[in-house]
Design a protein around this motif. Structure first.
Motif, PDB file in Angstrom:
ATOM      1  N   ASN A 178      -1.865  -4.718  -4.978  1.00  0.00           N
ATOM      2  CA  ASN A 178      -1.298  -4.828  -3.638  1.00  0.00           C
ATOM      3  C   ASN A 178      -0.334  -3.669  -3.390  1.00  0.00           C
ATOM      4  N   GLN A 179       0.384  -3.268  -4.432  1.00  0.00           N
ATOM      5  CA  GLN A 179       1.278  -2.119  -4.297  1.00  0.00           C
ATOM      6  C   GLN A 179       0.493  -0.823  -4.096  1.00  0.00           C
ATOM      7  N   LYS A 180      -0.644  -0.698  -4.759  1.00  0.00           N
ATOM      8  CA  LYS A 180      -1.470   0.503  -4.578  1.00  0.00           C
ATOM      9  C   LYS A 180      -2.021   0.572  -3.156  1.00  0.00           C
ATOM     10  N   ILE A 181      -2.442  -0.575  -2.627  1.00  0.00           N
ATOM     11  CA  ILE A 181      -2.916  -0.606  -1.244  1.00  0.00           C
ATOM     12  C   ILE A 181      -1.771  -0.305  -0.291  1.00  0.00           C
ATOM     13  N   SER A 182      -0.599  -0.875  -0.561  1.00  0.00           N
ATOM     14  CA  SER A 182       0.577  -0.590   0.269  1.00  0.00           C
ATOM     15  C   SER A 182       0.878   0.899   0.282  1.00  0.00           C
ATOM     16  N   PHE A 183       0.847   1.498  -0.889  1.00  0.00           N
ATOM     17  CA  PHE A 183       1.128   2.929  -0.994  1.00  0.00           C
ATOM     18  C   PHE A 183       0.080   3.741  -0.230  1.00  0.00           C
ATOM     19  N   ALA A 184      -1.193   3.389  -0.394  1.00  0.00           N
ATOM     20  CA  ALA A 184      -2.253   4.118   0.303  1.00  0.00           C
ATOM     21  C   ALA A 184      -2.115   3.971   1.810  1.00  0.00           C
ATOM     22  N   ARG A 185      -1.769   2.770   2.271  1.00  0.00           N
ATOM     23  CA  ARG A 185      -1.597   2.553   3.710  1.00  0.00           C
ATOM     24  C   ARG A 185      -0.418   3.368   4.236  1.00  0.00           C
ATOM     25  N   ALA A 186       0.642   3.475   3.448  1.00  0.00           N
ATOM     26  CA  ALA A 186       1.782   4.301   3.846  1.00  0.00           C
ATOM     27  C   ALA A 186       1.372   5.769   3.907  1.00  0.00           C
ATOM     28  N   CYS A 187       0.562   6.208   2.930  1.00  0.00           N
ATOM     29  CA  CYS A 187       0.080   7.598   2.925  1.00  0.00           C
ATOM     30  C   CYS A 187      -0.757   7.897   4.165  1.00  0.00           C
ATOM     31  N   LEU A 188      -1.654   6.970   4.516  1.00  0.00           N
ATOM     32  CA  LEU A 188      -2.535   7.201   5.652  1.00  0.00           C
ATOM     33  C   LEU A 188      -1.777   7.114   6.974  1.00  0.00           C
ATOM     34  N   LYS A 223       0.897 -11.842  18.414  1.00  0.00           N
ATOM     35  CA  LYS A 223       0.880 -10.952  19.576  1.00  0.00           C
ATOM     36  C   LYS A 223       0.864  -9.482  19.181  1.00  0.00           C
ATOM     37  N   TRP A 224       1.195  -9.224  17.924  1.00  0.00           N
ATOM     38  CA  TRP A 224       1.200  -7.826  17.468  1.00  0.00           C
ATOM     39  C   TRP A 224      -0.196  -7.483  16.960  1.00  0.00           C
ATOM     40  N   THR A 225      -1.022  -6.997  17.844  1.00  0.00           N
ATOM     41  CA  THR A 225      -2.431  -6.745  17.542  1.00  0.00           C
ATOM     42  C   THR A 225      -2.633  -5.367  16.912  1.00  0.00           C
ATOM     43  N   VAL A 226      -3.850  -5.131  16.447  1.00  0.00           N
ATOM     44  CA  VAL A 226      -4.216  -3.823  15.902  1.00  0.00           C
ATOM     45  C   VAL A 226      -4.016  -2.738  16.961  1.00  0.00           C
ATOM     46  N   LYS A 233       8.703  -4.750   7.258  1.00  0.00           N
ATOM     47  CA  LYS A 233       7.747  -5.481   6.425  1.00  0.00           C
ATOM     48  C   LYS A 233       7.090  -4.545   5.413  1.00  0.00           C
ATOM     49  N   ASN A 234       6.506  -5.191   4.405  1.00  0.00           N
ATOM     50  CA  ASN A 234       5.815  -4.466   3.343  1.00  0.00           C
ATOM     51  C   ASN A 234       4.551  -3.798   3.878  1.00  0.00           C
ATOM     52  N   PRO A 235       4.268  -2.543   3.517  1.00  0.00           N
ATOM     53  CA  PRO A 235       3.068  -1.850   4.022  1.00  0.00           C
ATOM     54  C   PRO A 235       1.755  -2.587   3.789  1.00  0.00           C
ATOM     55  N   PHE A 236       1.687  -3.455   2.790  1.00  0.00           N
ATOM     56  CA  PHE A 236       0.453  -4.205   2.556  1.00  0.00           C
ATOM     57  C   PHE A 236       0.101  -5.075   3.767  1.00  0.00           C
ATOM     58  N   LEU A 237       1.131  -5.463   4.529  1.00  0.00           N
ATOM     59  CA  LEU A 237       0.922  -6.343   5.677  1.00  0.00           C
ATOM     60  C   LEU A 237       0.753  -5.577   6.981  1.00  0.00           C
ATOM     61  N   TRP A 238       0.812  -4.255   6.942  1.00  0.00           N
ATOM     62  CA  TRP A 238       0.596  -3.480   8.161  1.00  0.00           C
ATOM     63  C   TRP A 238      -0.858  -3.597   8.589  1.00  0.00           C
ATOM     64  N   HIS A 239      -1.085  -3.373   9.873  1.00  0.00           N
ATOM     65  CA  HIS A 239      -2.464  -3.338  10.361  1.00  0.00           C
ATOM     66  C   HIS A 239      -3.198  -2.137   9.771  1.00  0.00           C
ATOM     67  N   LEU A 249     -10.543  -1.672   5.219  1.00  0.00           N
ATOM     68  CA  LEU A 249     -10.295  -2.110   3.845  1.00  0.00           C
ATOM     69  C   LEU A 249     -10.070  -3.621   3.778  1.00  0.00           C
ATOM     70  N   ASN A 250     -10.297  -4.321   4.872  1.00  0.00           N
ATOM     71  CA  ASN A 250      -9.989  -5.743   4.941  1.00  0.00           C
ATOM     72  C   ASN A 250     -10.663  -6.547   3.833  1.00  0.00           C
TER      73      ASN A 250
END
Length: 455
Positions: A100-110, A182-185, A211-217, A443-444
Protein backbone atom coordinates in the motif's frame (compact mmCIF):
# COMPACT_ATOMS: atom_id res chain seq x y z
CA UNK A 1 3.95 37.69 -26.36
CA UNK A 2 0.94 36.88 -28.65
CA UNK A 3 -1.86 34.77 -27.26
CA UNK A 4 -2.40 31.09 -28.20
CA UNK A 5 -5.40 32.14 -30.30
CA UNK A 6 -3.29 34.65 -32.26
CA UNK A 7 -0.53 32.10 -32.76
CA UNK A 8 -3.05 29.60 -34.07
CA UNK A 9 -4.35 32.11 -36.58
CA UNK A 10 -0.78 32.91 -37.70
CA UNK A 11 -0.03 29.23 -38.31
CA UNK A 12 -3.25 28.84 -40.30
CA UNK A 13 -2.30 31.83 -42.46
CA UNK A 14 1.21 30.40 -43.13
CA UNK A 15 -0.23 27.07 -44.24
CA UNK A 16 -2.91 28.70 -46.41
CA UNK A 17 -0.41 31.03 -48.09
CA UNK A 18 1.97 28.16 -48.88
CA UNK A 19 -0.81 26.04 -50.37
CA UNK A 20 -2.28 28.90 -52.46
CA UNK A 21 1.16 29.81 -53.85
CA UNK A 22 1.69 26.25 -55.05
CA UNK A 23 -1.73 26.17 -56.73
CA UNK A 24 -1.22 29.51 -58.50
CA UNK A 25 2.16 28.49 -59.92
CA UNK A 26 0.69 25.31 -61.32
CA UNK A 27 -2.19 27.31 -62.81
CA UNK A 28 0.33 29.68 -64.52
CA UNK A 29 1.89 26.79 -66.41
CA UNK A 30 4.60 25.40 -64.20
CA UNK A 31 4.81 21.65 -64.51
CA UNK A 32 4.22 19.67 -61.31
CA UNK A 33 7.44 17.73 -61.87
CA UNK A 34 9.58 20.77 -62.77
CA UNK A 35 12.67 21.56 -60.72
CA UNK A 36 11.17 24.88 -59.63
CA UNK A 37 7.96 23.28 -58.33
CA UNK A 38 9.91 20.55 -56.56
CA UNK A 39 12.05 23.16 -54.78
CA UNK A 40 8.97 25.16 -53.89
CA UNK A 41 7.31 22.01 -52.53
CA UNK A 42 10.29 21.43 -50.24
CA UNK A 43 10.04 25.03 -49.00
CA UNK A 44 6.32 24.53 -48.30
CA UNK A 45 7.00 21.29 -46.40
CA UNK A 46 9.67 23.05 -44.34
CA UNK A 47 7.23 25.84 -43.48
CA UNK A 48 4.59 23.34 -42.47
CA UNK A 49 6.99 21.40 -40.21
CA UNK A 50 8.20 24.61 -38.61
CA UNK A 51 4.65 25.79 -37.98
CA UNK A 52 3.42 22.51 -36.54
CA UNK A 53 6.40 21.27 -34.55
CA UNK A 54 8.61 24.22 -33.71
CA UNK A 55 6.18 27.06 -33.03
CA UNK A 56 6.61 28.15 -29.42
CA UNK A 57 3.21 27.62 -27.88
CA UNK A 58 3.16 29.22 -24.44
CA UNK A 59 2.63 26.89 -21.51
CA UNK A 60 2.95 23.64 -23.42
CA UNK A 61 6.20 21.95 -24.37
CA UNK A 62 5.17 18.30 -24.58
CA UNK A 63 1.75 16.73 -25.13
CA UNK A 64 1.18 12.98 -24.95
CA UNK A 65 -2.09 11.39 -25.99
CA UNK A 66 -4.23 9.99 -23.16
CA UNK A 67 -1.92 11.32 -20.49
CA UNK A 68 -1.36 14.39 -18.39
CA UNK A 69 2.31 14.98 -19.14
CA UNK A 70 2.58 18.77 -19.08
CA UNK A 71 5.64 20.99 -19.44
CA UNK A 72 5.75 24.74 -18.83
CA UNK A 73 7.99 26.58 -21.29
CA UNK A 74 9.03 29.18 -18.70
CA UNK A 75 10.92 26.50 -16.78
CA UNK A 76 12.75 24.81 -19.65
CA UNK A 77 16.12 25.92 -18.27
CA UNK A 78 15.29 24.22 -14.96
CA UNK A 79 14.04 20.93 -16.35
CA UNK A 80 15.63 17.61 -17.10
CA UNK A 81 13.74 15.90 -19.91
CA UNK A 82 10.58 17.74 -18.96
CA UNK A 83 10.70 17.37 -15.16
CA UNK A 84 11.09 20.73 -13.47
CA UNK A 85 13.78 20.90 -10.82
CA UNK A 86 12.71 24.23 -9.34
CA UNK A 87 9.11 23.29 -8.45
CA UNK A 88 8.21 20.69 -5.82
CA UNK A 89 5.35 18.60 -4.48
CA UNK A 90 5.11 17.50 -0.86
CA UNK A 91 2.81 14.70 0.31
CA UNK A 92 1.71 13.39 3.75
CA UNK A 93 3.59 10.61 5.51
CA UNK A 94 2.88 7.33 3.73
CA UNK A 95 1.35 4.60 5.92
CA UNK A 96 -0.08 1.06 6.02
CA UNK A 97 1.51 -2.12 4.62
CA UNK A 98 4.56 -2.25 2.36
CA UNK A 99 2.67 -2.52 -0.91
CA UNK A 100 0.00 0.00 0.00
CA UNK A 101 2.94 2.30 0.70
CA UNK A 102 4.44 1.50 -2.71
CA UNK A 103 1.15 2.34 -4.40
CA UNK A 104 0.90 5.52 -2.33
CA UNK A 105 4.40 6.50 -3.39
CA UNK A 106 3.70 5.75 -7.06
CA UNK A 107 0.46 7.76 -6.94
CA UNK A 108 2.35 10.68 -5.41
CA UNK A 109 4.99 10.39 -8.16
CA UNK A 110 2.36 10.40 -10.90
CA UNK A 111 0.62 13.36 -9.29
CA UNK A 112 3.91 15.26 -9.32
CA UNK A 113 4.41 14.22 -12.94
CA UNK A 114 1.03 15.64 -13.90
CA UNK A 115 1.94 18.91 -12.19
CA UNK A 116 5.42 18.78 -13.74
CA UNK A 117 7.01 19.02 -10.31
CA UNK A 118 9.74 17.15 -8.49
CA UNK A 119 8.44 15.03 -5.62
CA UNK A 120 10.06 15.79 -2.27
CA UNK A 121 11.23 12.48 -0.82
CA UNK A 122 8.34 11.32 1.39
CA UNK A 123 8.53 9.62 4.74
CA UNK A 124 7.45 5.97 4.83
CA UNK A 125 6.23 4.08 7.92
CA UNK A 126 8.27 1.28 9.45
CA UNK A 127 5.40 0.14 11.66
CA UNK A 128 2.05 -1.39 10.77
CA UNK A 129 0.00 0.34 13.47
CA UNK A 130 -1.27 3.05 11.19
CA UNK A 131 -4.41 3.90 13.23
CA UNK A 132 -2.47 4.86 16.36
CA UNK A 133 -0.57 7.89 15.09
CA UNK A 134 1.62 8.05 18.18
CA UNK A 135 2.90 4.54 17.39
CA UNK A 136 3.92 5.34 13.83
CA UNK A 137 7.61 4.84 13.20
CA UNK A 138 8.60 7.10 10.29
CA UNK A 139 11.43 5.89 8.11
CA UNK A 140 13.12 7.70 5.26
CA UNK A 141 12.53 6.47 1.69
CA UNK A 142 16.28 6.03 1.15
CA UNK A 143 16.46 3.62 4.10
CA UNK A 144 14.41 1.15 2.03
CA UNK A 145 14.96 2.05 -1.63
CA UNK A 146 17.96 3.43 -3.53
CA UNK A 147 17.44 7.18 -4.01
CA UNK A 148 19.96 7.80 -6.81
CA UNK A 149 19.03 4.56 -8.56
CA UNK A 150 15.39 5.60 -8.57
CA UNK A 151 16.17 8.90 -10.29
CA UNK A 152 18.44 7.15 -12.77
CA UNK A 153 15.86 4.53 -13.79
CA UNK A 154 12.97 7.00 -13.86
CA UNK A 155 14.98 9.76 -15.54
CA UNK A 156 12.68 11.86 -17.72
CA UNK A 157 9.53 10.28 -16.27
CA UNK A 158 9.44 11.45 -12.65
CA UNK A 159 12.01 12.89 -10.29
CA UNK A 160 12.63 12.61 -6.55
CA UNK A 161 14.38 15.27 -4.49
CA UNK A 162 15.48 15.95 -0.93
CA UNK A 163 14.08 18.79 1.17
CA UNK A 164 17.53 20.36 1.19
CA UNK A 165 17.04 21.10 -2.53
CA UNK A 166 14.42 23.73 -1.76
CA UNK A 167 15.93 27.08 -2.70
CA UNK A 168 14.01 28.96 -0.01
CA UNK A 169 11.79 28.20 2.92
CA UNK A 170 8.77 30.22 1.83
CA UNK A 171 5.34 29.01 2.91
CA UNK A 172 4.11 26.36 0.45
CA UNK A 173 0.68 26.38 -1.12
CA UNK A 174 -1.45 23.94 0.89
CA UNK A 175 -3.76 21.80 -1.22
CA UNK A 176 -6.56 20.10 0.68
CA UNK A 177 -7.55 16.82 -0.92
CA UNK A 178 -11.32 16.36 -0.94
CA UNK A 179 -13.06 13.35 0.55
CA UNK A 180 -16.48 11.74 0.71
CA UNK A 181 -18.91 10.67 -1.98
CA UNK A 182 -19.21 14.15 -3.45
CA UNK A 183 -15.50 14.26 -4.15
CA UNK A 184 -15.53 12.50 -7.51
CA UNK A 185 -12.71 11.52 -9.86
CA UNK A 186 -13.68 14.46 -12.07
CA UNK A 187 -13.52 16.98 -9.22
CA UNK A 188 -10.17 15.62 -8.13
CA UNK A 189 -8.82 15.94 -11.66
CA UNK A 190 -10.15 19.50 -11.97
CA UNK A 191 -8.39 20.40 -8.73
CA UNK A 192 -5.08 19.08 -10.06
CA UNK A 193 -5.52 20.94 -13.34
CA UNK A 194 -6.01 24.19 -11.42
CA UNK A 195 -2.68 23.57 -9.71
CA UNK A 196 -0.96 23.63 -13.09
CA UNK A 197 -2.01 27.23 -13.61
CA UNK A 198 -0.99 30.48 -11.99
CA UNK A 199 -1.16 31.70 -9.29
CA UNK A 200 -0.81 28.22 -7.71
CA UNK A 201 1.89 27.09 -10.15
CA UNK A 202 4.05 30.07 -9.14
CA UNK A 203 4.62 28.57 -5.69
CA UNK A 204 7.94 26.80 -5.32
CA UNK A 205 6.25 24.01 -3.35
CA UNK A 206 2.72 22.60 -3.18
CA UNK A 207 1.95 20.67 -0.01
CA UNK A 208 -0.94 18.20 -0.20
CA UNK A 209 -2.67 17.71 3.14
CA UNK A 210 -5.59 15.69 4.38
CA UNK A 211 -5.17 12.02 3.51
CA UNK A 212 -2.82 9.20 2.62
CA UNK A 213 -1.95 9.03 -1.13
CA UNK A 214 -3.24 5.45 -1.28
CA UNK A 215 -6.74 6.91 -0.89
CA UNK A 216 -6.37 9.54 -3.60
CA UNK A 217 -8.35 9.15 -6.79
CA UNK A 218 -6.56 7.31 -9.57
CA UNK A 219 -6.00 8.97 -12.96
CA UNK A 220 -3.26 6.83 -14.48
CA UNK A 221 -3.00 3.49 -16.31
CA UNK A 222 -1.33 0.36 -14.95
CA UNK A 223 1.71 0.80 -17.19
CA UNK A 224 2.52 4.18 -15.58
CA UNK A 225 2.42 2.63 -12.11
CA UNK A 226 4.50 -0.29 -13.38
CA UNK A 227 7.14 2.16 -14.57
CA UNK A 228 7.42 3.60 -11.05
CA UNK A 229 7.65 0.14 -9.50
CA UNK A 230 10.48 -0.75 -11.90
CA UNK A 231 12.46 2.18 -10.50
CA UNK A 232 12.08 1.01 -6.88
CA UNK A 233 15.24 -0.93 -6.08
CA UNK A 234 15.90 -2.13 -2.54
CA UNK A 235 19.04 -0.88 -0.86
CA UNK A 236 21.89 -3.39 -0.92
CA UNK A 237 21.53 -4.31 2.76
CA UNK A 238 17.92 -5.50 2.36
CA UNK A 239 18.54 -7.16 -1.02
CA UNK A 240 21.49 -9.06 0.46
CA UNK A 241 19.33 -10.30 3.33
CA UNK A 242 16.76 -11.56 0.81
CA UNK A 243 19.54 -13.33 -1.09
CA UNK A 244 20.57 -15.12 2.12
CA UNK A 245 16.99 -16.33 2.64
CA UNK A 246 16.65 -17.52 -0.98
CA UNK A 247 19.99 -19.35 -0.74
CA UNK A 248 18.84 -21.07 2.44
CA UNK A 249 15.56 -22.15 0.77
CA UNK A 250 17.37 -23.60 -2.26
CA UNK A 251 19.91 -25.30 0.01
CA UNK A 252 17.13 -26.99 1.98
CA UNK A 253 15.44 -28.01 -1.26
CA UNK A 254 18.68 -29.42 -2.64
CA UNK A 255 19.24 -31.46 0.53
CA UNK A 256 15.70 -32.85 0.37
CA UNK A 257 16.03 -33.85 -3.25
CA UNK A 258 19.43 -35.46 -2.81
CA UNK A 259 17.83 -37.84 -0.34
CA UNK A 260 15.24 -38.98 -2.90
CA UNK A 261 16.89 -41.89 -4.68
CA UNK A 262 14.36 -42.13 -7.52
CA UNK A 263 14.98 -38.52 -8.61
CA UNK A 264 18.64 -38.20 -7.80
CA UNK A 265 19.91 -38.92 -11.33
CA UNK A 266 17.77 -36.19 -12.92
CA UNK A 267 18.49 -33.35 -10.50
CA UNK A 268 21.32 -30.86 -10.65
CA UNK A 269 23.58 -30.97 -7.63
CA UNK A 270 23.80 -27.18 -7.61
CA UNK A 271 21.51 -25.64 -5.02
CA UNK A 272 21.29 -22.47 -7.14
CA UNK A 273 19.12 -24.42 -9.61
CA UNK A 274 16.84 -26.05 -7.05
CA UNK A 275 13.33 -24.64 -7.58
CA UNK A 276 10.98 -23.49 -4.86
CA UNK A 277 7.37 -22.32 -4.61
CA UNK A 278 6.50 -19.21 -2.61
CA UNK A 279 3.01 -19.14 -1.09
CA UNK A 280 1.63 -15.90 0.33
CA UNK A 281 -0.75 -17.38 2.88
CA UNK A 282 -3.28 -14.74 3.82
CA UNK A 283 -4.87 -16.38 6.84
CA UNK A 284 -3.85 -13.85 9.49
CA UNK A 285 -6.57 -12.64 11.85
CA UNK A 286 -6.69 -9.10 10.44
CA UNK A 287 -7.03 -10.44 6.89
CA UNK A 288 -9.79 -12.94 7.74
CA UNK A 289 -11.86 -10.15 9.31
CA UNK A 290 -11.27 -7.89 6.30
CA UNK A 291 -11.92 -10.49 3.59
CA UNK A 292 -15.18 -11.70 5.13
CA UNK A 293 -16.52 -8.15 5.26
CA UNK A 294 -15.32 -7.62 1.69
CA UNK A 295 -17.13 -10.75 0.52
CA UNK A 296 -20.35 -9.49 2.09
CA UNK A 297 -20.07 -5.99 0.58
CA UNK A 298 -19.03 -7.11 -2.90
CA UNK A 299 -21.16 -10.28 -3.04
CA UNK A 300 -18.09 -12.23 -4.15
CA UNK A 301 -17.26 -15.57 -2.55
CA UNK A 302 -13.77 -15.94 -4.07
CA UNK A 303 -11.80 -13.81 -1.61
CA UNK A 304 -11.21 -15.69 1.64
CA UNK A 305 -9.34 -18.99 1.62
CA UNK A 306 -8.80 -21.37 4.50
CA UNK A 307 -5.50 -23.08 5.17
CA UNK A 308 -6.98 -26.35 3.89
CA UNK A 309 -8.18 -24.79 0.64
CA UNK A 310 -4.79 -23.22 0.01
CA UNK A 311 -2.96 -26.50 0.63
CA UNK A 312 -5.33 -28.45 -1.62
CA UNK A 313 -5.04 -26.05 -4.54
CA UNK A 314 -1.26 -25.69 -4.33
CA UNK A 315 -1.01 -29.48 -4.34
CA UNK A 316 -2.92 -29.55 -7.65
CA UNK A 317 -0.53 -27.29 -9.58
CA UNK A 318 0.47 -29.32 -12.60
CA UNK A 319 4.09 -29.71 -13.65
CA UNK A 320 5.65 -29.62 -10.18
CA UNK A 321 8.55 -32.02 -9.68
CA UNK A 322 8.43 -33.43 -6.17
CA UNK A 323 9.81 -33.24 -3.64
CA UNK A 324 9.31 -29.48 -3.73
CA UNK A 325 10.09 -26.95 -1.04
CA UNK A 326 7.50 -24.31 -0.17
CA UNK A 327 8.29 -20.95 1.38
CA UNK A 328 5.26 -19.71 3.33
CA UNK A 329 5.14 -15.93 3.57
CA UNK A 330 2.97 -15.01 6.54
CA UNK A 331 2.79 -12.08 8.96
CA UNK A 332 3.94 -14.01 12.01
CA UNK A 333 2.83 -11.47 14.61
CA UNK A 334 -0.77 -11.63 13.32
CA UNK A 335 -0.91 -15.39 12.78
CA UNK A 336 -3.31 -17.21 15.11
CA UNK A 337 -2.99 -20.65 13.53
CA UNK A 338 0.49 -22.02 14.25
CA UNK A 339 -0.21 -25.22 12.32
CA UNK A 340 0.46 -23.81 8.84
CA UNK A 341 3.29 -26.32 8.41
CA UNK A 342 1.17 -29.40 9.05
CA UNK A 343 -1.27 -31.23 6.79
CA UNK A 344 0.53 -30.76 3.47
CA UNK A 345 0.43 -33.71 1.02
CA UNK A 346 3.40 -36.01 0.50
CA UNK A 347 6.19 -34.46 -1.53
CA UNK A 348 5.49 -30.90 -0.30
CA UNK A 349 7.88 -29.55 2.31
CA UNK A 350 6.72 -26.22 3.79
CA UNK A 351 9.07 -23.84 5.58
CA UNK A 352 8.49 -20.50 7.25
CA UNK A 353 11.10 -18.17 8.72
CA UNK A 354 11.70 -19.98 12.00
CA UNK A 355 11.80 -23.53 10.63
CA UNK A 356 14.04 -22.34 7.80
CA UNK A 357 16.51 -21.00 10.36
CA UNK A 358 16.49 -17.38 9.14
CA UNK A 359 14.47 -15.80 11.94
CA UNK A 360 17.57 -13.96 13.13
CA UNK A 361 17.71 -12.18 9.74
CA UNK A 362 14.14 -10.93 10.05
CA UNK A 363 14.07 -10.32 13.79
CA UNK A 364 16.53 -7.40 13.73
CA UNK A 365 14.33 -5.30 11.44
CA UNK A 366 11.01 -3.43 11.79
CA UNK A 367 7.86 -4.62 10.06
CA UNK A 368 8.40 -2.74 6.78
CA UNK A 369 11.82 -4.27 6.12
CA UNK A 370 10.63 -7.75 7.10
CA UNK A 371 7.86 -7.38 4.55
CA UNK A 372 10.34 -6.12 1.93
CA UNK A 373 12.48 -9.24 2.41
CA UNK A 374 9.41 -11.50 2.13
CA UNK A 375 8.37 -9.66 -1.04
CA UNK A 376 11.77 -10.15 -2.67
CA UNK A 377 11.87 -13.85 -1.73
CA UNK A 378 8.41 -14.35 -3.28
CA UNK A 379 9.36 -12.33 -6.34
CA UNK A 380 12.39 -14.53 -7.04
CA UNK A 381 10.51 -17.83 -6.60
CA UNK A 382 10.12 -20.23 -9.53
CA UNK A 383 6.39 -20.29 -8.88
CA UNK A 384 4.38 -17.80 -6.84
CA UNK A 385 0.93 -18.46 -5.35
CA UNK A 386 -1.04 -15.66 -3.70
CA UNK A 387 -4.43 -14.07 -3.20
CA UNK A 388 -5.73 -11.80 -5.97
CA UNK A 389 -7.37 -9.49 -3.41
CA UNK A 390 -4.07 -8.92 -1.60
CA UNK A 391 -2.00 -5.89 -2.57
CA UNK A 392 1.19 -7.80 -1.65
CA UNK A 393 0.28 -10.66 -3.99
CA UNK A 394 -1.02 -8.35 -6.73
CA UNK A 395 2.19 -6.33 -7.01
CA UNK A 396 4.29 -9.49 -7.10
CA UNK A 397 2.09 -10.82 -9.93
CA UNK A 398 2.52 -7.48 -11.72
CA UNK A 399 6.33 -7.58 -11.50
CA UNK A 400 6.44 -11.21 -12.60
CA UNK A 401 4.18 -10.31 -15.54
CA UNK A 402 6.67 -7.61 -16.50
CA UNK A 403 9.46 -10.19 -16.44
CA UNK A 404 7.45 -12.49 -18.72
CA UNK A 405 6.80 -9.63 -21.14
CA UNK A 406 10.50 -8.74 -21.14
CA UNK A 407 11.20 -12.35 -22.12
CA UNK A 408 8.79 -12.06 -25.04
CA UNK A 409 5.87 -13.86 -23.44
CA UNK A 410 3.32 -11.06 -23.32
CA UNK A 411 0.35 -13.46 -23.29
CA UNK A 412 2.19 -16.57 -22.18
CA UNK A 413 1.30 -18.34 -18.96
CA UNK A 414 4.09 -20.89 -19.01
CA UNK A 415 5.77 -22.28 -15.93
CA UNK A 416 8.61 -19.77 -16.18
CA UNK A 417 7.83 -16.88 -13.77
CA UNK A 418 4.31 -18.25 -13.42
CA UNK A 419 1.91 -16.93 -10.79
CA UNK A 420 -1.34 -18.33 -9.41
CA UNK A 421 -4.25 -17.06 -7.31
CA UNK A 422 -5.32 -19.74 -4.83
CA UNK A 423 -8.57 -17.93 -3.97
CA UNK A 424 -9.88 -18.68 -7.49
CA UNK A 425 -10.38 -22.26 -8.64
CA UNK A 426 -8.45 -23.00 -11.82
CA UNK A 427 -7.86 -26.01 -14.03
CA UNK A 428 -7.48 -29.52 -12.60
CA UNK A 429 -8.55 -28.37 -9.13
CA UNK A 430 -5.54 -26.10 -8.79
CA UNK A 431 -5.28 -22.33 -8.36
CA UNK A 432 -6.11 -19.96 -11.23
CA UNK A 433 -3.22 -18.90 -13.47
CA UNK A 434 -2.46 -15.22 -13.03
CA UNK A 435 -1.06 -12.43 -15.19
CA UNK A 436 -1.64 -8.70 -14.75
CA UNK A 437 -3.49 -6.89 -17.51
CA UNK A 438 -0.88 -4.26 -18.33
CA UNK A 439 -3.28 -2.47 -20.69
CA UNK A 440 -5.74 -1.66 -17.91
CA UNK A 441 -6.57 2.04 -17.68
CA UNK A 442 -6.70 2.04 -13.89
CA UNK A 443 -4.83 0.48 -10.99
CA UNK A 444 -8.12 -0.13 -9.17
CA UNK A 445 -7.99 -3.91 -9.61
CA UNK A 446 -4.52 -4.06 -8.07
CA UNK A 447 -5.25 -1.56 -5.31
CA UNK A 448 -8.45 -3.23 -4.11
CA UNK A 449 -8.30 -6.71 -5.61
CA UNK A 450 -10.11 -8.59 -8.34
CA UNK A 451 -11.27 -12.08 -9.32
CA UNK A 452 -10.83 -11.22 -13.01
CA UNK A 453 -7.24 -12.07 -13.83
CA UNK A 454 -5.72 -12.49 -17.27
CA UNK A 455 -4.91 -16.17 -17.27
Amino acid sequence: MPSEEELGRNIARILAMAWMTCKRLIFLGFQRNSIFCKCLSLVCIALIFRAVFLYPFPGVGVLRENSFYWVHSSSVSNTQYGVRKDKFLEVPQIVWGLNNQKISFARACLTSRMLNRTLLMPSLSASLFYKELELLQPISFDKIFQFERFNSLCNGFVRLSRYSDLSNRTVPFELQKGSGRKWTVERDLDQLKQCRENPIDEYESIRIVGKNPFLWHDHWPVKDYAKIFECLVLIDEIADEATKVVSKIREMGSNLRSKTETLQQNISSSKEHTPYVAVHMRIEKDWMIHCKKLEQRSNISQICSSKEEIMDRVAHIRGLTKPIILFLAVADSLLEDASVLSGWPDGFFPFEKKKLGVWDIYNKYPYLIKSAIDYEVCLRADIFVGNSFSTFSSLIALERTQKLIAMGGSRSCGLRWSSYAYNILGAFGGPQRWMTDMSDSSLNAISYGSNKISC
